[in-house]
Motif scaffolding. Sequence first.
Motif, PDB file in Angstrom:
ATOM      1  N   LYS A   1      33.730   8.367   5.675  1.00 32.32           N
ATOM      2  CA  LYS A   1      34.501   7.138   5.870  1.00 32.32           C
ATOM      3  C   LYS A   1      34.609   6.345   4.560  1.00 32.32           C
ATOM      4  CE  LYS A   1      33.727   4.795   9.851  1.00 32.32           C
ATOM      5  NZ  LYS A   1      32.906   4.392  11.045  1.00 32.32           N
ATOM      6  N   ALA A   2      33.567   6.356   3.759  1.00 34.88           N
ATOM      7  CA  ALA A   2      33.646   5.662   2.465  1.00 34.88           C
ATOM      8  C   ALA A   2      34.676   6.339   1.566  1.00 34.88           C
ATOM      9  CB  ALA A   2      32.271   5.627   1.800  1.00 34.88           C
TER      10      ALA A   2
ATOM     11  N   ASN B   1      30.545  19.445   8.152  1.00 38.95           N
ATOM     12  CA  ASN B   1      31.747  18.854   7.558  1.00 38.95           C
ATOM     13  C   ASN B   1      32.890  18.715   8.564  1.00 38.95           C
ATOM     14  OD1 ASN B   1      30.913  18.167   4.904  1.00 38.95           O
ATOM     15  ND2 ASN B   1      30.819  20.358   4.428  1.00 38.95           N
ATOM     16  N   TYR B   2      33.039  19.714   9.447  1.00 35.97           N
ATOM     17  CA  TYR B   2      34.015  19.560  10.542  1.00 35.97           C
ATOM     18  C   TYR B   2      33.639  18.364  11.417  1.00 35.97           C
ATOM     19  CZ  TYR B   2      36.781  23.932  10.262  1.00 35.97           C
ATOM     20  OH  TYR B   2      37.649  24.921   9.897  1.00 35.97           O
ATOM     21  N   GLY B   3      32.346  18.269  11.756  1.00 42.54           N
ATOM     22  CA  GLY B   3      31.880  17.195  12.641  1.00 42.54           C
ATOM     23  C   GLY B   3      32.125  15.821  12.043  1.00 42.54           C
TER      24      GLY B   3
ATOM     25  N   GLY C   1      37.993   9.935  15.016  1.00 41.80           N
ATOM     26  CA  GLY C   1      38.091   9.631  16.442  1.00 41.80           C
ATOM     27  C   GLY C   1      39.369  10.189  17.024  1.00 41.80           C
ATOM     28  N   ASN C   2      40.204   9.316  17.561  1.00 44.70           N
ATOM     29  CA  ASN C   2      41.432   9.781  18.215  1.00 44.70           C
ATOM     30  C   ASN C   2      42.641   9.868  17.285  1.00 44.70           C
ATOM     31  OD1 ASN C   2      40.185  10.085  20.701  1.00 44.70           O
ATOM     32  ND2 ASN C   2      40.435   7.895  21.165  1.00 44.70           N
TER      33      ASN C   2
ATOM     34  N   GLU D   1      44.321  15.843  10.947  1.00 46.36           N
ATOM     35  CA  GLU D   1      45.094  17.028  10.530  1.00 46.36           C
ATOM     36  C   GLU D   1      45.486  16.980   9.056  1.00 46.36           C
ATOM     37  OE1 GLU D   1      48.299  17.418  13.304  1.00 46.36           O
ATOM     38  OE2 GLU D   1      46.953  18.077  14.913  1.00 46.36           O
ATOM     39  N   GLN D   2      45.721  15.743   8.578  1.00 46.50           N
ATOM     40  CA  GLN D   2      45.996  15.612   7.145  1.00 46.50           C
ATOM     41  C   GLN D   2      44.819  16.140   6.339  1.00 46.50           C
ATOM     42  OE1 GLN D   2      47.063  11.207   7.067  1.00 46.50           O
ATOM     43  NE2 GLN D   2      48.331  11.960   5.393  1.00 46.50           N
TER      44      GLN D   2
END
Lengths: 362, 362
Positions: A295-296, A331-333, A340-341, A347-348
């Motif tokens: 997120k950062a 990394n996927y997680g 989130g949604n 996808e980007q």
Amino acid sequence: MIVDVHTHVYPPTYVELLRRRTTVPYIRNFEDAPESARLIILPGEDDPATPSTSRGRPIGAEYYDIAQKVAFMDMHKIDASVISLANPWLDFLPCEEAGDAARKINDDVEGLCAKYPGRLYAFGTLPLSAPAKTVVKEIERLAGLEHMRGVIMGTSGLGNGLDDPALDPIYEALQKHEQLIFLHPHYGLPSSVYGPRANEYGHVLPLALGFPLETTIAVTRMLLSQVWDRFPKLNVLLAHSGGTLPFLAGRIESCIRHDGHLKKHGKTEGRRDIWDILKTNIYLDAVIYSEVGLKAALDASGAGRLMFGTDHPFFPPLEENTKEWHSVNANYGAISKAFGNNEEAAEQVLGNNARRILKLSP
Amino acid sequence: MIVDVHTHVYPPTYVELLRRRTTVPYIRNFEDAPESARLIILPGEDDPATPSTSRGRPIGAEYYDIAQKVAFMDMHKIDASVISLANPWLDFLPCEEAGDAARKINDDVEGLCAKYPGRLYAFGTLPLSAPAKTVVKEIERLAGLEHMRGVIMGTSGLGNGLDDPALDPIYEALQKHEQLIFLHPHYGLPSSVYGPRANEYGHVLPLALGFPLETTIAVTRMLLSQVWDRFPKLNVLLAHSGGTLPFLAGRIESCIRHDGHLKKHGKTEGRRDIWDILKTNIYLDAVIYSEVGLKAALDASGAGRLMFGTDHPFFPPLEENTKEWHSVNANYGAISKAFGNNEEAAEQVLGNNARRILKLSP
């Protein structure tokens, strides 16, 4: 569509080169364990005083057999990969050997990509111990190879770091040919910073901290030497979500603005600031293993500049009989938690950014 | 209510000590600028080979006059401050002098706090070059002083880092007396990592990167040596929002789990992980100068564990005739941006957390 932009190979040409060597970096089979080849690449990694790391890591076919790369991609649902030679590239070669070695390795990697149309692309390797004009020539040659999408580079540059003005012709050629730099650590930090008990901690400190801190220092030196003021279209993809750059960007910018020496020389104003460069010239991979870090990275650069990666074949499955890679799933997680949604943004990051930025046509 | 938990003083006793010295750290007036005292504290900072930093920084009354601290607090609407001796504390003293010096300085600081009831509290200083029992005695004494709320500590510990088992009696005493450690950097990184052009960049690289990277390494070494498994109630407040710990926590945890040496010795499991410690034992200040970094700190530790700070008297106003401190406003701005309309959380970070955690009664 899922694209992995951080995934390494040691193509056969390079493995042969490492097998011929007897000092770091090298590959060898030790007499007491002849069946297991070991890859010893980090500075000082063969020091007998630190037995916890002195035999590097096991190296198997996943490092050099491209069919294993593709099988790994299939298992983890990766559609395309942009492969790159792993560290330490050709930094250690005598200058007279570097140009030839780079050509051979790049042709070798280009050939691997050609075997799997639409699935493999690559970042090329530069002969950075050779004179700048040899490097520029290889950049020009790479621009003409079908599967090449930029170059991977360590933090040493021509030996004096990435803030070395002698790199300008190289940056100019990369900018002109729209070749992105994938900036990747290797040298870490001097071992003194890890203290007298470092041997008890295996590779954790050099890998978890030395690598990202090295990247952060290198890119901050580029910023301070105003590389991007001179080359405003030079694009750099930073490994491991920028080292620690997104987190420290505010402090770096504040320290620049407050610095007495820079102020005295009129260098605190009239320059492109770190946030501008983060949003214009820098891309970040999403190899950070947590939602917090991801997120950062996202806040610093925007969802349009982040690209999924795995660091394969490093950080293999935790247990010998497990097929899935914990590191990849971490990394996927992180991506699925961070977005989130917001499926479009996810996808980007998972692939659409890479497709657009690196002009892939899978 | 606003509380500043990261704000330094050099009390008169300490200023005298630095004035008597002729090697780093010291304070002196140079012959060619006799009106301006200079504070030279960082390792190698007086090296004539790096003239951009060799005279440290100007030191004025804002460093030692407590009335100026309170005036600064008034201007920036800070109700209470938890003051601490600035680096390098007493790390450099011969062992036979450290105990006495610590007592004098702590009494000096306690006296400053007593002058402004309800507005000033402090973190004490430990005589870390003295034997552990002298240190423990000072911890016990500090626990009885009215305004003391913990201790400030560098990353050197007793000279071998914070993962040194010889620190256990000290950690035990701190845990027993519920004295929090304010962990603060000073030593940075070996200057070789900044390369041959570091002199052109003033203090930017050691302050913007050396400091937070040092903190990150120190706290990761504590984690790897399982300090918090032995002392589950030992609390540590990390300067500069944890150095880079929130951003790198995922990578650190992943590198631990994947490490061959740790796995072989059964040390990847059965330990408290980094996220647990971030949410149980670690507090973070909010001295990070950007919304991006602050949000990562918040995500890592939760809004109940973040505390506002200024780093006063470092990073003074950008222009000589400006009263407000840009550095302070950058940290205020980050809080208001990160929390948006969540006033309750913003109030926690600005002061309510500090009031609760440090038992302040302003």
